[in-house]
Design an enzyme around this catalytic site. Structure first.
Site, PDB file in Angstrom:
ATOM      1  N   CYS A   2       0.843  -1.187   0.000  1.00  0.00           N
ATOM      2  CA  CYS A   2       0.000   0.000   0.000  1.00  0.00           C
ATOM      3  C   CYS A   2       0.884   1.245   0.000  1.00  0.00           C
ATOM      4  O   CYS A   2       2.081   1.172  -0.227  1.00  0.00           O
ATOM      5  CB  CYS A   2      -0.904   0.007   1.233  1.00  0.00           C
ATOM      6  SG  CYS A   2      -1.905  -1.485   1.431  1.00  0.00           S
ATOM      7  N   ASP A 101      -2.967  -9.429   7.754  1.00  0.00           N
ATOM      8  CA  ASP A 101      -1.735  -9.342   8.531  1.00  0.00           C
ATOM      9  C   ASP A 101      -1.615  -8.029   9.284  1.00  0.00           C
ATOM     10  O   ASP A 101      -0.900  -7.951  10.289  1.00  0.00           O
ATOM     11  CB  ASP A 101      -0.508  -9.571   7.646  1.00  0.00           C
ATOM     12  CG  ASP A 101      -0.525  -8.779   6.347  1.00  0.00           C
ATOM     13  OD1 ASP A 101      -1.553  -8.132   6.054  1.00  0.00           O
ATOM     14  OD2 ASP A 101       0.477  -8.814   5.617  1.00  0.00           O
ATOM     15  N   VAL A 298      20.180  -3.685 -33.111  1.00  0.00           N
ATOM     16  CA  VAL A 298      21.053  -3.969 -31.974  1.00  0.00           C
ATOM     17  C   VAL A 298      22.287  -4.728 -32.457  1.00  0.00           C
ATOM     18  O   VAL A 298      22.183  -5.648 -33.289  1.00  0.00           O
ATOM     19  CB  VAL A 298      20.298  -4.794 -30.906  1.00  0.00           C
ATOM     20  CG1 VAL A 298      21.228  -5.191 -29.767  1.00  0.00           C
ATOM     21  CG2 VAL A 298      19.118  -3.990 -30.383  1.00  0.00           C
ATOM     22  N   SER A 370       9.551 -12.059  -7.774  1.00  0.00           N
ATOM     23  CA  SER A 370      10.767 -11.588  -8.441  1.00  0.00           C
ATOM     24  C   SER A 370      11.974 -12.321  -7.866  1.00  0.00           C
ATOM     25  O   SER A 370      12.015 -12.638  -6.675  1.00  0.00           O
ATOM     26  CB  SER A 370      10.930 -10.081  -8.232  1.00  0.00           C
ATOM     27  OG  SER A 370      12.233  -9.649  -8.597  1.00  0.00           O
ATOM     28  N   GLY A 371      12.977 -12.559  -8.709  1.00  0.00           N
ATOM     29  CA  GLY A 371      14.170 -13.285  -8.272  1.00  0.00           C
ATOM     30  C   GLY A 371      15.257 -12.422  -7.674  1.00  0.00           C
ATOM     31  O   GLY A 371      16.365 -12.917  -7.412  1.00  0.00           O
TER      32      GLY A 371
END
Length: 656
Positions: A2, A101, A298, A370-371
């Site tokens: 939040c 929580d 590229v 996410s790693g």
């Protein structure tokens, strides 16, 4: 996750107004599209914007207040062990009205006070007010995953999840913090807890700040810190492999707790692949997301930056519902002002890819794994460690490390990089000392062996580089109403990872010791072929992820801007930082900026990181110190085109 904000009066002051708190909350509306709330009592006011993840019913609304209205809490983040804590509190007679929580924090604070904080396994920033004692407590998680900014304005301490909420206060006047500016253009990061906004600071990670609203006294203490310097040398390799696997599975399952859809980012690498391998066993037809690049213009090493093929392979193996966002050089200009606006405080390198990935994920889920953290815990950057691994003592370690990390500005341009006016505000600020002070809490570290130096590097990068990644991740995910979670940053897994000897994390460490430090070319070539790192994690995950992933060299999530800044986006860059009247020219020498562009475009020197920082700083000045419309004017766009860019973002999305 939040957005929280608040005002605490220091001594004799007028109570904060509800209108002001609502205005502060509104500045962060993107963080909480599901609701807002305000609480006022005495000299303290709290505001909240809600992204409903656990118990999305009205019972989970914030600010959450105790029945006697003495305690109140606003909370940003997730407590992953809240059910265990709730069960413990219920056995002691505490009654709960919700399933979220946040209420566990309220009851836990009433029961344990500050002793609650070390019990929390989660990523959070929250404020607790105790009216009876006249105290406000501000707390940030161990690793600094969730931000909390502070500013003393008049006789009030103002705090918020984003700087925008603080700048919404009528007593705040935006000014550039020159010390932070010098630090950013030294390290492309901030190692201290100040910001580019003068007078605005970050509460450090793993800190508790207590504010006495009656006396105006403010105290701050750290309750935890990383420590890689005391590994368990008796640990066997098989024991380490089994325990890493067990703890990562446990952490990933913990972080799937939610009452809304959960997905994951999926690149072609070990870290995200490991999380998806585990989570896909728990979630049927899990959603996964990849950001890839148009590669038509590229060249060179950047031609390998697109990882969509590897991600699609893992999606097929783990039976996920996979989506891709394809970004080309023409998409950069649209995203840049949005990225800078949400970042607020500039950090690290190219991040518009993260913005696009989060924007894609938010169309399907509210929570995304996410790693981040795997590299910092398990030694994923060997090409960095070798620069200090043969240092002879503490001084040489810091000399070598400082030389590496002040890599943003070429050596020949440093002396005249800032304008004389800007340099006058930076006098006396020693950047080498800024780097060494990162180690303040561990003054007795050893600096003798390669293992010592690598352990110290792991500590430094967790405190600085990883912290910067978390700030970028928080801002760009919340810009899209998305909560990112980081299973590698689970308390139990981090505690164990710090105890694993370095020899298990980095392959062939004995060969490191025998590399001739005087034969730099040979040594560099060796590390280019031994740059896998994370050996223990690769072994732990070898039965869960394909061999093509577990044995693949570290790639990293990087966009091909070396090529794009020379061709497709060259005019975009010129119109921002080389045009007459660019705001950054008040701080950075126009002649030096011209030399940077010449070196990158005509001399083949890769200065993409510096160009990115210059472009971002110019936009930052326009957005926060100037007029927001200046960006479009600087590109020569008329009002109609401006509105078109706002209303029709690129949408090159496909299901893989």
């Amino acid at each position: 996750m939040c957005g929280i904000a608040g005002i605490a009066g220091l001594g004799e002051v007028e109570p904060p107004s509800e209108n002001l708190l609502q205005k502060m909350a509104q500045a962060m509306a993107h963080r909480g599209p599901d609701g807002e709330g305000v609480f006022l009592k005495g000299k303290v006011g709290l505001a909240h914007r809600r992204l409903a993840i656990i118990d999305p019913s009205p019972a989970g609304s914030q600010p959450m207040v105790s029945p006697d209205r003495n305690l109140a809490v606003v909370f940003n983040g997730t407590i992953y062990n809240f059910r265990e804590l709730r069960s413990e509190l219920e056995k002691q007679g505490h009654l709960f009205k919700s399933q979220c929580d946040t209420e566990v924090l309220l009851h836990g604070w009433k029961k344990w006070g500050e002793d609650l904080v070390p019990r929390l396994n989660g990523h959070f920033a929250f404020a607790v007010t105790d009216h009876q004692k006249g105290m406000v407590h501000l707390i940030r998680d161990r690793f600094g995953v969730k931000p909390l900014y502070l500013a003393k304005l008049g006789k009030n301490l103002v705090f918020a999840s984003e700087i925008k909420a603080i700048t919404a206060h009528p007593l705040y006047t935006a000014e550039v913090n020159h010390q932070a500016l010098a630090e950013y253009f030294t390290f492309q990061n901030l190692f201290r807890y100040h910001t580019l906004f003068k007078g605005v600071e970050l509460l450090p990670a793993a800190n508790i700040m207590t504010i006495n609203t009656r006396t105006g006294e403010i105290k701050r203490r750290a309750y935890w810190d990383y420590n890689f310097s005391n590994p368990d040398q008796s640990m066997g390799q098989e024991e380490a492999i089994c325990e890493v696997k067990r703890l990562l599975i446990q952490a990933t399952k913990r972080q799937l707790v939610a009452d809304v859809p959960v997905g994951a980012y999926l690149s072609g690498g070990m870290d995200s692949g490991s999380l998806v391998a585990i989570a896909s066993r728990e979630l049927n037809r899990m959603h996964t997301f990849t950001c890839g690049w148009h590669m038509g213009s590229v060249h060179g090493v950047e031609a390998s930056f697109d990882e969509r093929v590897q991600a699609e392979l893992m999606s097929y193996l783990f039976k996920t519902e996979h989506f891709e966002q394809i970004v080309g050089h023409t998409d950069v200009g649209w995203a840049l002002p949005l990225v800078v606006n949400h970042l607020e405080d500039l950090r690290l390198g190219m991040s518009y890819g993260q913005y696009y990935a989060a924007r894609l994920a938010s169309k399907f889920v509210k929570v995304c794994l996410s790693g981040a953290g795997g590299d910092e815990l398990f030694g994923g950057y060997p090409w960095r460690y070798y620069r200090v691994s043969h240092s002879l003592g503490k001084k040489e370690f810091f000399d070598n490390y400082f030389s590496y990390w002040q890599r943003l500005i070429p050596k020949g341009l440093r002396q005249n990089f800032f304008t004389p006016a800007a340099k006058r505000h930076m006098e006396g600020d020693d950047m080498r000392r800024v780097l060494t002070r990162v180690f303040t809490f561990h003054s007795n570290l050893a600096y003798e062996t390669p293992e010592d130096h690598i352990a110290n590097s792991l500590y430094f990068e967790a405190k600085t580089f990883l912290h910067g990644l978390f700030l970028v991740g928080d801002k760009l995910s919340m810009a899209n109403g998305l909560e990112e979670r980081f299973p590698f940053m689970d308390n139990d897994l981090v505690d164990f990872a710090q105890k694993i000897p370095v020899r298990y994390k980095l392959r062939d460490l004995e060969e490191w010791k025998h590399q001739d430090e005087n034969a730099f070319g040979k040594k560099k070539s060796y590390f280019q072929t031994h740059d896998d790192g994370k050996n223990i994690l690769r072994q732990a995950m070898s039965l869960l992820v394909p061999k093509e992933v577990s044995e693949r060299k570290k790639q990293g999530f990087s966009s091909p801007d070396e090529s794009w800044f020379r061709e497709g986006n060259l005019e975009l860059v010129k119109r921002l930082i080389l045009r007459k009247g660019a705001m950054c020219h008040d701080y950075i020498s126009p002649r030096v900026i011209t030399e940077v562009m010449e070196a990158h475009c005509r001399c083949g020197i890769n200065l993409r990181l510096l160009i990115w920082s210059l472009v971002n700083f110019e936009l930052w000045l326009q957005l926060f110190m100037g007029k927001a419309g200046d960006y479009y004017q600087s590109l020569g766009l008329d009002e109609m085109t401006n509105e078109l860019m706002k209303s029709k973002p690129p949408s090159q999305i496909k299901a893989a």
